[in-house]
Enzyme design. Structure first.
Site, PDB file in Angstrom:
ATOM      1  N   ARG A 122     -14.780  40.792 104.120  1.00 59.71           N
ATOM      2  CA  ARG A 122     -13.534  41.557 104.166  1.00 59.71           C
ATOM      3  C   ARG A 122     -13.661  42.621 105.254  1.00 59.71           C
ATOM      4  O   ARG A 122     -14.760  43.109 105.542  1.00 59.71           O
ATOM      5  CB  ARG A 122     -13.263  42.244 102.827  1.00 59.71           C
ATOM      6  N   HIS A 151      -8.293  35.787 110.234  1.00 61.86           N
ATOM      7  CA  HIS A 151      -8.528  35.508 108.809  1.00 61.86           C
ATOM      8  C   HIS A 151      -8.231  34.040 108.475  1.00 61.86           C
ATOM      9  O   HIS A 151      -7.400  33.731 107.608  1.00 61.86           O
ATOM     10  CB  HIS A 151      -7.691  36.440 107.925  1.00 61.86           C
TER      11      HIS A 151
HETATM   12  P1  NDP Z   1     -19.212  35.148  94.819  1.00 52.92           P
HETATM   13  O1  NDP Z   1     -18.686  36.143  93.854  1.00 52.92           O
HETATM   14  O2  NDP Z   1     -19.489  33.768  94.333  1.00 52.92           O
HETATM   15  O3  NDP Z   1     -20.573  35.688  95.471  1.00 52.92           O
HETATM   16  C1  NDP Z   1     -20.791  36.995  95.793  1.00 52.92           C
HETATM   17  C2  NDP Z   1     -22.242  37.161  96.256  1.00 52.92           C
HETATM   18  O4  NDP Z   1     -22.416  38.490  96.738  1.00 52.92           O
HETATM   19  C3  NDP Z   1     -23.258  36.953  95.127  1.00 52.92           C
HETATM   20  O5  NDP Z   1     -24.379  36.289  95.613  1.00 52.92           O
HETATM   21  C4  NDP Z   1     -23.623  38.389  94.723  1.00 52.92           C
HETATM   22  O6  NDP Z   1     -24.938  38.506  94.209  1.00 52.92           O
HETATM   23  C5  NDP Z   1     -23.526  39.085  96.078  1.00 52.92           C
HETATM   24  N1  NDP Z   1     -23.273  40.525  95.919  1.00 52.92           N
HETATM   25  C6  NDP Z   1     -22.192  41.137  95.399  1.00 52.92           C
HETATM   26  N2  NDP Z   1     -22.329  42.472  95.431  1.00 52.92           N
HETATM   27  C7  NDP Z   1     -23.537  42.709  95.969  1.00 52.92           C
HETATM   28  C8  NDP Z   1     -24.265  43.883  96.265  1.00 52.92           C
HETATM   29  N3  NDP Z   1     -23.772  45.106  96.006  1.00 52.92           N
HETATM   30  N4  NDP Z   1     -25.488  43.745  96.815  1.00 52.92           N
HETATM   31  C9  NDP Z   1     -26.004  42.535  97.073  1.00 52.92           C
HETATM   32  N5  NDP Z   1     -25.365  41.363  96.835  1.00 52.92           N
HETATM   33  C10 NDP Z   1     -24.150  41.457  96.271  1.00 52.92           C
HETATM   34  O7  NDP Z   1     -18.190  35.135  96.043  1.00 52.92           O
HETATM   35  P2  NDP Z   1     -17.801  33.906  97.022  1.00 52.92           P
HETATM   36  O8  NDP Z   1     -19.047  33.379  97.615  1.00 52.92           O
HETATM   37  O9  NDP Z   1     -16.920  32.958  96.321  1.00 52.92           O
HETATM   38  O10 NDP Z   1     -16.913  34.665  98.119  1.00 52.92           O
HETATM   39  C11 NDP Z   1     -17.392  35.771  98.823  1.00 52.92           C
HETATM   40  C12 NDP Z   1     -16.293  36.449  99.622  1.00 52.92           C
HETATM   41  O11 NDP Z   1     -15.952  35.680 100.766  1.00 52.92           O
HETATM   42  C13 NDP Z   1     -14.945  36.631  98.908  1.00 52.92           C
HETATM   43  O12 NDP Z   1     -14.963  37.706  98.011  1.00 52.92           O
HETATM   44  C14 NDP Z   1     -14.022  36.885 100.080  1.00 52.92           C
HETATM   45  O13 NDP Z   1     -14.006  38.275 100.366  1.00 52.92           O
HETATM   46  C15 NDP Z   1     -14.687  36.139 101.234  1.00 52.92           C
HETATM   47  N6  NDP Z   1     -13.894  34.993 101.690  1.00 52.92           N
HETATM   48  C16 NDP Z   1     -13.367  35.027 102.947  1.00 52.92           C
HETATM   49  C17 NDP Z   1     -12.620  33.967 103.429  1.00 52.92           C
HETATM   50  C18 NDP Z   1     -12.105  33.971 104.825  1.00 52.92           C
HETATM   51  O14 NDP Z   1     -11.348  33.065 105.196  1.00 52.92           O
HETATM   52  N7  NDP Z   1     -12.474  34.934 105.660  1.00 52.92           N
HETATM   53  C19 NDP Z   1     -12.374  32.800 102.605  1.00 52.92           C
HETATM   54  C20 NDP Z   1     -12.981  32.843 101.311  1.00 52.92           C
HETATM   55  C21 NDP Z   1     -13.716  33.916 100.880  1.00 52.92           C
HETATM   56  P3  NDP Z   1     -25.327  37.844  92.775  1.00 52.92           P
HETATM   57  O15 NDP Z   1     -25.167  36.352  92.967  1.00 52.92           O
HETATM   58  O16 NDP Z   1     -26.739  38.203  92.557  1.00 52.92           O
HETATM   59  O17 NDP Z   1     -24.359  38.406  91.778  1.00 52.92           O
HETATM   60  C1  OXD Z   2     -10.157  34.287 100.084  1.00 52.69           C
HETATM   61  C2  OXD Z   2      -9.695  34.440 101.478  1.00 52.69           C
HETATM   62  O1  OXD Z   2     -10.589  35.260  99.468  1.00 52.69           O
HETATM   63  O2  OXD Z   2      -9.040  33.506 101.996  1.00 52.69           O
HETATM   64  O3  OXD Z   2     -10.099  33.152  99.573  1.00 52.69           O
HETATM   65  O4  OXD Z   2      -9.974  35.456 102.109  1.00 52.69           O
END
Ligand code: NDP
Ligand code: OXD
Length: 307
Positions: free
Chosen positions: A222, A270
């Site tokens: 983000r 995005h």
């Molecule tokens: P998940 O919730 O599955 O994974 C989040 C990961 O981040 C986990 O491994 C978690 O650790 C880790 N995490 C969270 N907070 C912390 C922290 N404070 N310190 C260290 N590690 C942390 O999310 P997704 O993989 O499904 O998606 C991630 C993000 O990708 C979305 O929230 C979105 O913002 C972005 N996104 C962007 C898109 C784009 O087109 N640009 C499209 C889709 C998504 P743990 O596993 O140990 O809990």
């Molecule tokens: C999502 C994105 O969060 O598209 O899926 O950013």
């Protein structure tokens, strides 16, 4: 009982698809909702501030994307309302394709050649091979883990950072407490973290200073993960060699933003991974049916953790 779609942007294609799958349900687009008290399921993308307060009997708020920051930052959900998010292999796979392009264009110097071309400059540079390249991924969740596995399969050296330790074949896993060790070995940093109070502003001057000299940043999480001024300063000081950014604090990126014309920054609007209509609709319908039958919902978000 009914379903509401609350979107920034045009919700009608999504409504049409939902109506096909659930022909007997009342499916409306906010604000054209006859009886707000009858709505139990809301499908949301970037809803306006506090809009959900108008719907008193909501049981499920389903994000149309993987991220839920757009809901948690703008809405107050009561105890009985569950927040669910999209998890879809298509989303992870499309992200992998984008990130592969981002890394390859960097190790093959494509952005530099695009700039050289503008100035008719012929300046061959050494490239790196996949076997010589280490990628470091912040966030090893549904998307990050998928991407980490794919990079490993192709022969990249891969590290990952997440709140808890992961056991992913071929990937060196660092926990939250091991951030410095993770950063010290990082030459290409991929950010695929969710936006939470903990991760806001994480891509900052201090973090850049801990990376290997001339590291490259790829951010698809983000926009608010990044302190924009710190990135510009780190690029100007040649602490970082460049950045490829898909997400921004303000989207669309304002016309006068310094990122647009920066020679070391590549921008995409995005689009790293877009929600796939077909698989997302099946997922949403499944969660709706689960709500109706009282079964556990898929991919409920911890409102406490924010992801
Ligand atoms: P998940 O919730 O599955 O994974 C989040 C990961 O981040 C986990 O491994 C978690 O650790 C880790 N995490 C969270 N907070 C912390 C922290 N404070 N310190 C260290 N590690 C942390 O999310 P997704 O993989 O499904 O998606 C991630 C993000 O990708 C979305 O929230 C979105 O913002 C972005 N996104 C962007 C898109 C784009 O087109 N640009 C499209 C889709 C998504 P743990 O596993 O140990 O809990
Ligand atoms: C999502 C994105 O969060 O598209 O899926 O950013």
């Amino acid at each position: 009982m009914s379903i509401v779609l609350i979107f920034k942007g045009d919700a009608s294609p999504w409504r049409e698809l939902l109506v096909k799958k659930l022909p007997n349900e009342v499916i409306e687009i906010h604000p054209d909702v006859k009886n707000k008290d009858a709505v139990r399921f809301a499908l949301c993308w970037k809803p306006e501030k506090d809009i959900l307060l108008e719907y008193k009997n909501l049981e499920v708020v389903q994000s149309l994307g993987a991220g839920v920051d757009h809901i948690l930052e703008t809405q107050t959900l009561d105890q009985k309302t569950k927040l669910t998010r999209l998890v879809d292999t298509n989303l992870s796979h499309d992200m992998w394709e984008y990130l592969l392009v981002a890394v390859l264009q960097y190790i093959k110097n494509i952005a530099a050649y695009r700039n050289d071309q503008r100035h008719q400059t012929w300046k061959p540079q050494r490239y790196r091979t996949i076997q010589e390249t280490h990628v470091s991924i912040m966030g090893l969740g549904k998307i990050g883990e998928y991407v980490a596995r794919k990079f490993t399969e192709l022969g990249f050296t891969v590290s990952g950072w997440s709140a808890s330790r992961k056991d992913i074949a071929g990937v060196k896993s660092y926990t939250k407490e091991e951030l410095d060790a993770f950063l010290n070995s990082t030459e290409i940093l991929i950010n695929v973290l969710p936006l939470t109070p903990d991760t806001k502003g994480i891509l900052n001057k201090e973090l850049f200073g801990k990376l290997k000299q001339h590291a490259y940043i790829i951010s698809v999480g983000r926009g608010d993960h990044l302190v924009e001024r710190d990135l510009l300063e780190a690029l100007d000081a040649e602490m970082l060699s460049g950045a490829m950014l898909d997400v921004f604090a303000e989207e669309p990126l304002p016309k006068n933003h310094p990122f647009w014309n920066h020679p070391k920054i590549t921008i995409t609007p995005h689009v790293a991974s877009l929600t796939n209509f077909d698989s997302a609709i099946d997922f949403i319908v499944e969660n709706y049916r689960r709500m109706l039958s009282g079964q556990p919902l898929l991919h409920v978000v911890s409102q406490e953790k924010g992801y």
